[in-house]
Enzyme design. Structure first.
Site, PDB file in Angstrom:
ATOM      1  CB  THR A  70      -0.877  -0.085   1.261  1.00  0.00           C
ATOM      2  OG1 THR A  70      -1.686  -1.236   1.142  1.00  0.00           O
ATOM      3  CG2 THR A  70      -1.755   1.112   1.493  1.00  0.00           C
ATOM      4  N   GLY A  79      -0.377  -3.777   5.369  1.00  0.00           N
ATOM      5  CA  GLY A  79      -1.463  -4.709   5.683  1.00  0.00           C
ATOM      6  C   GLY A  79      -1.813  -4.653   7.160  1.00  0.00           C
TER       7      GLY A  79
HETATM    8  O1  DON Z   1      -6.820  -2.093   3.486  1.00  0.00           O
HETATM    9  C1  DON Z   1      -5.987  -2.840   3.949  1.00  0.00           C
HETATM   10  O2  DON Z   1      -5.814  -2.996   5.140  1.00  0.00           O
HETATM   11  C2  DON Z   1      -5.071  -3.588   3.009  1.00  0.00           C
HETATM   12  N1  DON Z   1      -5.682  -3.719   1.717  1.00  0.00           N
HETATM   13  C3  DON Z   1      -3.810  -2.847   2.955  1.00  0.00           C
HETATM   14  C4  DON Z   1      -2.794  -3.565   2.130  1.00  0.00           C
HETATM   15  C5  DON Z   1      -1.467  -3.071   2.394  1.00  0.00           C
HETATM   16  O3  DON Z   1      -1.171  -2.331   3.278  1.00  0.00           O
HETATM   17  C6  DON Z   1      -0.468  -3.620   1.544  1.00  0.00           C
HETATM   18  N2  DON Z   1       0.731  -2.870   1.807  1.00  0.00           N
HETATM   19  N3  DON Z   1       1.675  -2.552   2.073  1.00  0.00           N
END
Ligand code: DON
Length: 563
Positions: free
Chosen positions: A372, A465
């Site tokens: 993300t 995540g």
């Molecule tokens: O919304 C969420 O919590 C996940 N889709 C976030 C994913 C994420 O952070 C991937 N990244 N580094």
């Protein structure tokens, strides 16, 4: 009062107070007026240039968000979604949710086969994994309500960047190489992202430039209605996915009340459901507040124990109770009450680890990926914006439209694919986050703003995540309890625990053998293998003299630019 001051003891206490209020000197980039910190120098520079020409933090958000879609396609996006928390210079706070939604045809068992088993890959790869994108609705809504410069003027430098191209960094070359094969499988060998790139190559994005130009002209409608919406729906449906033109036309970003709570003399403003970030961080902070973490020391066994045990209890609640508030009510009044949180910690002891199996609720294992991106902005007037945005996995569903020039998310995987029934690993999903038409999947994204003594102090957030919440909380604690500068608070090694699996993960080489063996002796199950890094935090601290200190995470190519 005078005699009071004569007591040497009290004088010493006063002096100590004075000493401890002394601000930690900055070690990150310092600017006088304004700053943008994001995952790529190019995006921070475009956001900062928008501020320099008189735009506000909201204009800079629009520019930075789209510049990341060009310069950081790993996570920056048009085909994903996100959350933004703001604090205006006058102290007004708010947030917007532009999280993806399940298409109207989605249903609870969407990803199950006839035998009721989760179909591997269906919610993570290709068209079936795609939720209705929210990013363009989010930024156009923010611009309409809070922006100051003309929309097309803000997009002009982003379009220019897409045309000119972006130089591949070492880290980017690595991440592209690791995803190349799977992108080729999903999007075809001819795909722009299925080619071999090395550091130093320049990739140009002409298709994306054309798409951005259409959006610069037509705004929200150019994406969600008409020709582009038709192309998006056809592209996804031809590949077996579910998104229709109606799904796109019906998508709306939603302004939401942020989660606001006090921790000692801080006031913390963070994202509310459908992100779990604010609620879970609120619970963690309130559970540790009665203890003097500062005295335990930074990343000491006691600090780690306290934080881990609070996280264990908070994540157990997260997985059971949280979901899209527009679909199922969340008992926040209980979950966030002092009495409830005190009771939750009543069986905590520094002598030994609590087993996760002894902590209710539910039993879903969240293993989110780590791709993300977060950016933080403070403008020259003191408005602050904290934004986390995502495609979910690296390059989302790996489904890339050559014609439109962007990747689609695989956010559908953030739902609990098998609600209420044990899955193939014997884990039980939570009803609150089951799939339903038009519902938003639960997120961990935690864009956050912190006030100290009533004034703007920190703007902070990260990808990662399920580790997002703990990484943001640790960064705040590093700065507040342990007196680290913004950059040092970001650099400091991080650890993470999320109830299930019942292990604590540590960034390699960040923690001494002694610390780890003390924790093992107390019954903590330690996993140093699972992850190389935990989060990429991009943050800003407002110094007492009003200047801004950056915390740009060296774990990525993250960079601060300002003036
Ligand atoms: O919304 C969420 O919590 C996940 N889709 C976030 C994913 C994420 O952070 C991937 N990244 N580094």
């Amino acid at each position: 009062m005078k005699s009071y001051l004569k007591s040497p003891l009290l004088l010493a206490v006063l002096l100590l107070n004075l000493c401890c209020k002394t601000e930690t000197p900055p070690s990150g980039l310092v600017t006088k007026n304004a700053m943008v910190v994001s995952a790529r120098q190019e995006a921070s520079a475009i956001g900062s240039a928008i501020l320099a020409k008189g735009g506000n933090a909201f204009d800079a958000m629009v520019a930075t968000e789209l510049a990341l879609a060009v310069a950081y396609p790993f996570a920056g996006n048009l085909g994903g979604g996100g959350f933004m928390v703001y604090r205006k210079a006058n102290g007004d706070v708010g947030s917007i949710d532009y999280r993806e939604k399940a298409p109207a045809s989605a249903h609870r068992d969407l990803y199950l086969d006839e035998a009721g088993n989760v179909i591997p890959g269906m919610s993570t790869l290709g068209a079936t994994a795609v939720g209705v994108p929210g990013t363009i609705a989010g930024i156009t809504e923010v611009h309409a309500k809070m922006g100051s410069l003309p929309f097309d003027e803000i997009l002009a430098p982003v379009i220019a960047l897409a045309k000119k191209g972006v130089v591949v960094t070492e880290k980017q070359a690595k991440s592209m190489a690791s995803q190349r094969e799977i992108i080729a499988k999903i999007s075809g060998e001819q795909s722009l992202f299925a080619q071999h790139y090395v550091a130093g190559d320049t990739i140009k994005y002409p298709a994306l430039a054309t798409t951005l130009a259409a959006i610069a002209k037509g705004g929200r409608k150019a994406f969600y209605e008409g020709e582009m919406a038709e192309k998006i729906a056809a592209f996804i449906q031809e590949r077996g996915g579910f998104i229709t033109r109606e799904d796109l036309a019906n998508y709306e970003a939603v302004w939401r009340q942020p989660v606001i709570f006090n921790y000692k003399d801080l006031r913390i403003i963070s994202m509310s459901p459908p992100s779990s970030g604010g609620v879970t961080m609120h619970q963690i902070f309130k559970m540790i507040e009665p203890y003097n973490m500062k005295d335990f020391g930074h990343n000491s066994p006691q600090s780690i124990q306290l934080f881990t045990e609070a996280s264990r209890r908070a994540y157990a609640d997260r997985n059971f109770f949280l979901g899209d508030p527009d679909f199922s009510p969340i008992p926040l009044d209980v979950l966030l009450s002092d009495a409830y949180l005190k009771e939750r910690m009543s069986n905590f002891s520094f002598d030994k680890a609590t087993l996760s199996s002894e902590v209710s609720h539910g039993a879903i294992q969240i293993m989110e990926s780590e791709e993300t991106t977060h950016y933080s902005i403070v403008d020259q007037d003191g408005n602050a914006v904290s934004v986390t945005t995502t495609l979910n996995g690296a390059f989302g569903s790996k489904l890339y439209s050559e014609e439109l020039g962007f990747f689609f998310n695989n956010e559908m995987d953030d739902f609990s694919a098998k609600a209420g029934v044990p899955n193939m690993f014997g884990l039980i999903g939570a009803e609150a986050n089951s799939i339903a038409p038009g519902k938003r999947m639960l997120s961990s994204m935690t864009p956050t703003i912190v006030e100290k003594e009533g004034k703007l102090w920190l703007v902070v957030g990260t990808p990662g995540g399920s580790t997002i919440i703990t990484a943001v909380a640790q960064t705040i604690l590093n700065a507040y309890e342990h007196g680290l500068s913004m950059q040092d608070a970001v650099n400091a090694p991080r650890f993470h625990h999320q109830w299930l699996p019942d292990t604590v993960i540590f960034e390699p080489e960040g923690f001494s053998k002694n610390t780890l063996s003390t924790l093992k002796e107390k019954g903590y199950l330690i996993n140093e293998e699972r992850t190389r890094i935990i989060g990429k935090v991009d943050a800003i601290r407002v110094l007492e003299n009003g200047q801004l200190e950056a915390g740009a995470d060296p774990r990525g190519d993250d960079a601060a630019v300002g003036f």
